[in-house]
Design a protein around this motif. Sequence first.
Motif, PDB file in Angstrom:
ATOM      1  N   ALA B 120       0.835  -1.203   0.000  1.00 11.51           N
ATOM      2  CA  ALA B 120       0.000   0.000   0.000  1.00 11.51           C
ATOM      3  C   ALA B 120       0.870   1.255   0.000  1.00 11.51           C
ATOM      4  N   LEU B 121       1.962   1.225   0.773  1.00 11.61           N
ATOM      5  CA  LEU B 121       2.873   2.368   0.811  1.00 11.61           C
ATOM      6  C   LEU B 121       3.504   2.609  -0.562  1.00 11.61           C
ATOM      7  N   PHE B 122       3.958   1.517  -1.199  1.00  9.57           N
ATOM      8  CA  PHE B 122       4.558   1.648  -2.534  1.00  9.57           C
ATOM      9  C   PHE B 122       3.540   2.245  -3.491  1.00  9.57           C
ATOM     10  N   ALA B 123       2.296   1.769  -3.399  1.00  9.62           N
ATOM     11  CA  ALA B 123       1.254   2.245  -4.310  1.00  9.62           C
ATOM     12  C   ALA B 123       0.985   3.725  -4.048  1.00  9.62           C
ATOM     13  N   ARG B 124       0.913   4.077  -2.784  1.00 11.56           N
ATOM     14  CA  ARG B 124       0.574   5.443  -2.435  1.00 11.56           C
ATOM     15  C   ARG B 124       1.594   6.436  -2.987  1.00 11.56           C
ATOM     16  N   PHE B 125       2.890   6.016  -2.945  1.00 12.70           N
ATOM     17  CA  PHE B 125       3.917   6.948  -3.394  1.00 12.70           C
ATOM     18  C   PHE B 125       4.355   6.678  -4.827  1.00 12.70           C
ATOM     19  N   GLY B 126       3.496   5.982  -5.575  1.00 13.04           N
ATOM     20  CA  GLY B 126       3.691   5.852  -7.010  1.00 13.04           C
ATOM     21  C   GLY B 126       4.812   4.909  -7.415  1.00 13.04           C
ATOM     22  N   LEU B 127       5.103   3.903  -6.565  1.00 14.89           N
ATOM     23  CA  LEU B 127       6.217   3.000  -6.881  1.00 14.89           C
ATOM     24  C   LEU B 127       5.748   1.549  -6.983  1.00 14.89           C
ATOM     25  N   ALA B 128       4.454   1.346  -7.171  1.00 13.14           N
ATOM     26  CA  ALA B 128       3.920  -0.024  -7.174  1.00 13.14           C
ATOM     27  C   ALA B 128       4.627  -0.908  -8.201  1.00 13.14           C
ATOM     28  N   ASP B 129       5.057  -0.313  -9.310  1.00 12.53           N
ATOM     29  CA  ASP B 129       5.691  -1.117 -10.360  1.00 12.53           C
ATOM     30  C   ASP B 129       7.171  -1.357 -10.119  1.00 12.53           C
ATOM     31  N   MET B 131       8.668  -2.373  -7.073  1.00 15.05           N
ATOM     32  CA  MET B 131       8.998  -3.087  -5.838  1.00 15.05           C
ATOM     33  C   MET B 131      10.078  -4.150  -6.028  1.00 15.05           C
ATOM     34  N   ALA B 132      10.100  -4.785  -7.221  1.00 18.72           N
ATOM     35  CA  ALA B 132      11.036  -5.895  -7.427  1.00 18.72           C
ATOM     36  C   ALA B 132      12.372  -5.419  -7.992  1.00 18.72           C
ATOM     37  N   LYS B 133      12.521  -4.093  -8.151  1.00 19.38           N
ATOM     38  CA  LYS B 133      13.777  -3.609  -8.739  1.00 19.38           C
ATOM     39  C   LYS B 133      14.849  -3.406  -7.678  1.00 19.38           C
ATOM     40  N   TYR B 134      16.078  -3.489  -8.124  1.00 17.79           N
ATOM     41  CA  TYR B 134      17.194  -3.212  -7.219  1.00 17.79           C
ATOM     42  C   TYR B 134      17.485  -1.712  -7.244  1.00 17.79           C
ATOM     43  N   PRO B 135      18.078  -1.187  -6.178  1.00 20.10           N
ATOM     44  CA  PRO B 135      18.330   0.255  -6.109  1.00 20.10           C
ATOM     45  C   PRO B 135      19.024   0.802  -7.347  1.00 20.10           C
ATOM     46  N   ASP B 136      19.994   0.051  -7.909  1.00 18.87           N
ATOM     47  CA  ASP B 136      20.717   0.630  -9.042  1.00 18.87           C
ATOM     48  C   ASP B 136      19.874   0.642 -10.323  1.00 18.87           C
ATOM     49  N   GLN B 137      18.643   0.073 -10.243  1.00 24.47           N
ATOM     50  CA  GLN B 137      17.757   0.145 -11.404  1.00 24.47           C
ATOM     51  C   GLN B 137      16.743   1.279 -11.249  1.00 24.47           C
ATOM     52  N   LEU B 138      16.858   2.041 -10.137  1.00 20.51           N
ATOM     53  CA  LEU B 138      15.906   3.118  -9.868  1.00 20.51           C
ATOM     54  C   LEU B 138      16.598   4.466 -10.019  1.00 20.51           C
ATOM     55  N   SER B 139      15.790   5.494 -10.340  1.00 21.39           N
ATOM     56  CA  SER B 139      16.350   6.845 -10.393  1.00 21.39           C
ATOM     57  C   SER B 139      16.583   7.327  -8.971  1.00 21.39           C
ATOM     58  N   GLY B 140      17.323   8.417  -8.825  1.00 17.50           N
ATOM     59  CA  GLY B 140      17.592   8.967  -7.500  1.00 17.50           C
ATOM     60  C   GLY B 140      16.313   9.299  -6.749  1.00 17.50           C
ATOM     61  N   GLY B 141      15.368   9.909  -7.472  1.00 14.08           N
ATOM     62  CA  GLY B 141      14.108  10.285  -6.838  1.00 14.08           C
ATOM     63  C   GLY B 141      13.336   9.064  -6.355  1.00 14.08           C
ATOM     64  N   GLN B 142      13.361   8.021  -7.203  1.00 15.19           N
ATOM     65  CA  GLN B 142      12.673   6.788  -6.816  1.00 15.19           C
ATOM     66  C   GLN B 142      13.356   6.148  -5.610  1.00 15.19           C
ATOM     67  N   GLN B 143      14.690   6.154  -5.636  1.00 15.01           N
ATOM     68  CA  GLN B 143      15.422   5.561  -4.511  1.00 15.01           C
ATOM     69  C   GLN B 143      15.086   6.289  -3.218  1.00 15.01           C
ATOM     70  N   GLN B 144      15.019   7.637  -3.301  1.00 16.08           N
ATOM     71  CA  GLN B 144      14.777   8.379  -2.078  1.00 16.08           C
ATOM     72  C   GLN B 144      13.352   8.136  -1.584  1.00 16.08           C
ATOM     73  N   ARG B 145      12.428   7.940  -2.512  1.00 16.45           N
ATOM     74  CA  ARG B 145      11.058   7.636  -2.077  1.00 16.45           C
ATOM     75  C   ARG B 145      11.015   6.267  -1.405  1.00 16.45           C
ATOM     76  N   VAL B 146      11.798   5.290  -1.949  1.00 22.36           N
ATOM     77  CA  VAL B 146      11.864   3.976  -1.307  1.00 22.36           C
ATOM     78  C   VAL B 146      12.433   4.119   0.112  1.00 22.36           C
ATOM     79  N   ALA B 147      13.423   5.012   0.250  1.00 21.77           N
ATOM     80  CA  ALA B 147      14.022   5.205   1.575  1.00 21.77           C
ATOM     81  C   ALA B 147      12.989   5.773   2.554  1.00 21.77           C
ATOM     82  N   VAL B 148      12.147   6.664   2.063  1.00 22.77           N
ATOM     83  CA  VAL B 148      11.086   7.207   2.926  1.00 22.77           C
ATOM     84  C   VAL B 148      10.113   6.092   3.304  1.00 22.77           C
ATOM     85  N   ILE B 149       9.728   5.289   2.301  1.00 22.69           N
ATOM     86  CA  ILE B 149       8.799   4.181   2.571  1.00 22.69           C
ATOM     87  C   ILE B 149       9.421   3.221   3.588  1.00 22.69           C
TER      88      ILE B 149
END
Lengths: 271, 242, 269
Positions: B120-129, B131-149
């Motif tokens: 639900a947290l991933f979905a809320r912050f627009g990262l539902a798609d 979840m299965a990626k590794y940090p180096d496959q995410l942009s900086g903004g996405q990584q920081q949102r994962v860190a908040v989650i």
Amino acid sequence: MKTFLTATILSLAATGAFAAGHCAAGKTLTDGTLTIATGNPAYYPWVLNDAPEAGEGFEAAVAYALAEEMGFAADAVTWVRTSFDEAIQPGAKNFDLNMQQYSITAERDKVVDFSAPYYTAPQAVMTTTPVVEGGATATMESLKGLKWGVVASTTALPVVMEQIQPSQSPLVYDDNANITAAMKAGQIDAALFDLPTALFTAAVLMDNGVVLGQFDPAAAENPDQFGMLMPEGSALKACVDEALAAMTENGTLAAIEAQWLQEATGVPLIK
Amino acid sequence: MPDPRLSLRGVTKSFGEVQVLRGIDMDIAAGEMVCLIGASGSGKSTLLRCMNGLEPVDDGAVLLDGVDIAEPGFDLGPIRQRIGIVFQSFNLFPHMTAYENVALAPRRVLGEDARARIEALFARFGLADHMAKYPDQLSGGQQQRVAVIRALAMRPQTMLLDEITSALDPELVGEVLDVLRQLRDDGMTMVLATHEMAFAREVADRVVFMDQGVVAEEGVPERIFSSPEQARTRQFLASVLR
Amino acid sequence: MTRRAAYEARQKRRANMIAGVSTAVVLALVVLLVPLAPGWEAVRSSFFNGEVFVRVFPDLLRAFVLDVAIFAWSVPLIFALGLAIALARGNTNPALFPLRIFGAVYVDLFRGIPVVLLVYLVGFGIPGLGLPRPWNSPYIWGTVALVLTYSAYVAEVLRSGIESIHASQRNAAICLGLSERDTMRYVILPQAIRRVVPANMNMLVALQKDVALLSFIGPVEILRQAGIFKSLLANFTPYVAAAVIFLCITVPATRYADYLMNRDRDARS
């Protein structure tokens, strides 16, 4: 006394010069000197105290008798030390003769030259008192059940594998000292050595060593005969063989064997 | 003001000879959003790290709901679940997927398989798609949102945010600030060290200007940004708002 | 093709040609000159004797199975013990200080003693205390000697790996409320182990070769089997054959370690 010694040495040197001129002249590494190699260390009873220069021990005594027979004075004999590998590797050698209980085999004879045999060694089984108390006897049947250890560079391994055919595969070591250590550690029950080595190892190196029995050398297909090793194609071989024949003829060799390897009698034959 | 969620009393901290905090007093109410501003080296990051015990304070008290967590020897383990922290450099675990990054602490610390809540947290912050990626496959903004989650998954009562947009490319800052707006709307207590002056002015309940290890000036954003009392505050704002 | 691409293709062709020619020249010199050496015939028949090679190769290959077996059961023990020592050295709990000292002494001691000495000391010495069969087996104690030495090296490699993980990773985990233990287990170690895979691969290549040292205390593995043939045939070709068998394993393994190391370096830069 001093005059007498000097005279003796002078006369020896004189005969030496004459005899060397007769056969071995110009065929040794250094003219007028016979360079003989032994092991490092050299073991009892072949060489006493690791000091072949003293002429004590079977091989040391044979060496000096041979030198004399070939016309070299005692002080014209130089000793060097080599390993088995150094003796058989290709290239120039640093010895005229190498004596360290080399068994004469057809394969080895392709690479190096051997003199006529100077000793026929019975193979003997060394073990420990606990193993004997455990029921080991001098029969083939009993020997099959033992855990064997042998030295890699000797002909003991084929004897164990072909004649004794033990139920467990034998362990193989670099030298007698390691066999002794393994036997003390209880990792092996029995080891196969030439008889003099077996007797010495059992009596001196082991606390509870026993020579269980010997194989009858007369009955063996290929009795283990020790020869002096020389570089392939050595010009000296004819002289050495001639001298050895003379020493066998006049009883010198038998006398040396009686003096240094006397304990070798009285060990039971393996049936 | 009711009993504050977090209070600092005379907090000092030195690294070797350098005194970084020189006696900080501060109260943060439940549900308040406080922005720390000030030049690099003014002590904002250190102050945040002292608030959850990551840096032990030299002297003074840090009271969380009235309990002094700066007491030497205090067991900080349980406290850290109540205070989430997000770092400038994300600090995601590179060998885990985004989901695993988030799920590790709930599973090991709370003994909870929080799958539904985390999704639900991933979905809320627009990262539902993602979840299965590794940090180096995410942009900086996405990584920081994962860190908040990841911090939110522990259900903290307070969030400490240490310049979380400073390492991002400018075009990625917005998506992270949006997350903070949402948290503010949830009523999350937040202390935020930031260089985003416009954002601080927009969302903060209170702005604290730090200079050389002390609180130089504080107040509602409107007043701090439009009519600062201190000369050094004016100077700082002039340099960053230029 | 752009001008640049054409230029680069030309350069590459030129470089390949120079490399090919120089390699061919060196090979030709070796092939032509070495046999001119006066002792070549003797060396050839003593070290590169085809007949002997064919005769001993199957037996050597069979003996090599023992090397592989010893290697296979040593590796898990080495890594388990190496990890334990690395963790013991890294702990900061004052109550466990003795463990830390033990780890440091262990590493110094077993890295400092040549493997072959340890094989003798442990292989003959410990069974000499009077262990009954089968517990005095040279296979067991020889393995112990290898494990002692290599776990000390692996411990240091792992420790360097652990220390190479940035403190921010540990901070992030601790701030989530993870215990020191969980932080090590789930966050630090998985990254550290991954980072030292190439160094450990090189260690494994060295271990595969050092397994042969167990022959000194009795087991007839490939080196000993080659020695037996050498003595029987008075010829060194069996050693060359054994070397060929070793190379078949160690060259691909070393190349793979290099590949991993390069990939790791590229990933980080």
